[in-house]
Design a protein around this motif. Sequence first.
Motif, PDB file in Angstrom:
ATOM      1  N   PRO A 122       0.814  -1.213   0.000  1.00 41.45           N
ATOM      2  CA  PRO A 122       0.000   0.000   0.000  1.00 41.45           C
ATOM      3  C   PRO A 122       0.859   1.280   0.000  1.00 41.45           C
ATOM      4  N   ILE A 123       2.020   1.254   0.685  1.00 42.01           N
ATOM      5  CA  ILE A 123       2.909   2.423   0.721  1.00 42.01           C
ATOM      6  C   ILE A 123       3.520   2.660  -0.658  1.00 42.01           C
ATOM      7  N   ILE A 129       1.517   6.634  -7.107  1.00 41.41           N
ATOM      8  CA  ILE A 129       0.418   7.530  -7.510  1.00 41.41           C
ATOM      9  C   ILE A 129       0.835   8.990  -7.306  1.00 41.41           C
ATOM     10  N   ARG A 130       1.471   9.254  -6.145  1.00 36.61           N
ATOM     11  CA  ARG A 130       1.893  10.619  -5.835  1.00 36.61           C
ATOM     12  C   ARG A 130       2.870  11.166  -6.878  1.00 36.61           C
ATOM     13  N   GLY A 135       0.591   1.675 -13.529  1.00 38.52           N
ATOM     14  CA  GLY A 135       1.085   0.337 -13.833  1.00 38.52           C
ATOM     15  C   GLY A 135       1.049  -0.577 -12.619  1.00 38.52           C
ATOM     16  N   LEU A 136       0.767   0.004 -11.438  1.00 35.69           N
ATOM     17  CA  LEU A 136       0.735  -0.834 -10.232  1.00 35.69           C
ATOM     18  C   LEU A 136      -0.690  -0.945  -9.684  1.00 35.69           C
ATOM     19  N   GLY A 141      -5.171  -3.013  -2.602  1.00 35.70           N
ATOM     20  CA  GLY A 141      -5.796  -3.913  -1.633  1.00 35.70           C
ATOM     21  C   GLY A 141      -4.905  -5.049  -1.172  1.00 35.70           C
ATOM     22  N   ILE A 142      -3.746  -5.239  -1.808  1.00 37.33           N
ATOM     23  CA  ILE A 142      -2.831  -6.297  -1.342  1.00 37.33           C
ATOM     24  C   ILE A 142      -2.043  -5.751  -0.161  1.00 37.33           C
ATOM     25  N   PRO A 143      -2.121  -6.412   0.991  1.00 39.16           N
ATOM     26  CA  PRO A 143      -1.497  -5.852   2.184  1.00 39.16           C
ATOM     27  C   PRO A 143      -0.026  -6.246   2.385  1.00 39.16           C
ATOM     28  N   GLY A 144       0.477  -7.218   1.605  1.00 37.69           N
ATOM     29  CA  GLY A 144       1.801  -7.790   1.879  1.00 37.69           C
ATOM     30  C   GLY A 144       2.964  -6.855   1.601  1.00 37.69           C
ATOM     31  N   THR A 145       4.177  -7.348   1.904  1.00 42.70           N
ATOM     32  CA  THR A 145       5.387  -6.577   1.606  1.00 42.70           C
ATOM     33  C   THR A 145       5.777  -6.781   0.140  1.00 42.70           C
ATOM     34  N   VAL A 146       6.599  -5.872  -0.364  1.00 40.10           N
ATOM     35  CA  VAL A 146       7.052  -5.981  -1.757  1.00 40.10           C
ATOM     36  C   VAL A 146       7.806  -7.301  -1.967  1.00 40.10           C
ATOM     37  N   GLY A 147       8.721  -7.623  -1.024  1.00 41.84           N
ATOM     38  CA  GLY A 147       9.495  -8.864  -1.159  1.00 41.84           C
ATOM     39  C   GLY A 147       8.588 -10.086  -1.160  1.00 41.84           C
TER      40      GLY A 147
END
Length: 326
Positions: A122-123, A129-130, A135-136, A141-147
């Motif tokens: 989410p971050i 967006i900012r 493209g993302l 709504g996916i809460p997980g980490t990037v890794g």
Amino acid sequence: MPDPRGPIVDTTAASAAARARVADAVAGLRGEVTFGASLKDLTSFKIGGNADALAIPADEADVAHLLRQARAAAVPVFVLGGTNVLIHDGGIRGVVVSLAKLKAIRNEADHVVYAEGGLGMPIVLQHVIRHGLAGLEWAAGIPGTVGGCVAMNAGTRLGEMKDSVKALRIALPDGSLRDYSRDEIRFDYRRAHLPEGIVVGVWLQLRASSGHEVDHAIGDYLRYRKETQPLTMPNAGCVFKNPGPKSAGQVIEEAGLKGLRVGDAEVSTKHANFIVNVGAATAADVTTLIEQVKQRVKASSGIQLELELKVVGEPTVAAARRGGQA
Ligand code: EPU
């Protein structure tokens, strides 16, 4: 009188020798180390026992350092993202790694963003967006980490991680950091074939866009999830893979199992492919409920459900005695 059920090996506590090896694995880490740390509050399910050691490396190089020492000491390492996982009540032997300090994010040329592995999706999405990038949207709504999202090729019906990855940085067990291009990694449904190691950072290939267009796509999707999923209660996302052509939620609902409960674990009344922790559920409650759902769906529809949820760690002795269902 010998126990007729046979000897019990208590795997829920590390021996003195194992504890010494764990200490060797984390020696000299620049980040934080807690021995015997409770993992419950690091998971979205709020369930799970203790780690022999919880390590929070200071940076990417510290992750690599930890992996090299863990290999030398023959200690298992588990990376905890915390959102799509059920940790058994007996906890996890070895070192549990949290990437909570790997949260740097920076823009590079040609609409590429480098995000460290411990950042929550989410971050990253907010950052993208900012900065007027698109493209993302699939990750809304996916809460997980990037890794974690790379490792399981996380996705929604709008797309998946492999659509956005340009390259990866992985800490390897020999203590080095290596960068891999997208073409060097094979991605399948909810799985990336990665070299042994830990994903510490990802280059995301994005494109220029009007923020308005992106906000709109994401807003609709988040509203849909909020309406259809039990997002306000502790849960670990979808429990089963969709068996197709019907979804897992639909077949579980058709078997009449919404609201089925074991202890404090309940099949959500809002979306049947979620199990929610309504209070102080244990992992044994959840795994018993999972078995009941599987059996009853099989009996009523012939469909064999398969777990999407990752179940890790050591069942407690008591749970193992009840018939190994935990
Ligand atoms: N349905 C029911 N009863 C239920 C739940 C769903 O009949 O209790 C029906 C719905 O009415 C709909 C169909 O099943 O016709 C599909 O439901 P939904 O749109 O909720 O999608 P899903 O296939 O259940 C998938 C992902 C979710 C993701 C949503 C939305 C899987 C296993 N699940 O759910 O991902 O959030 O689409 O994009 O791929 C996760 O990965 O943890 C997860 C929850």
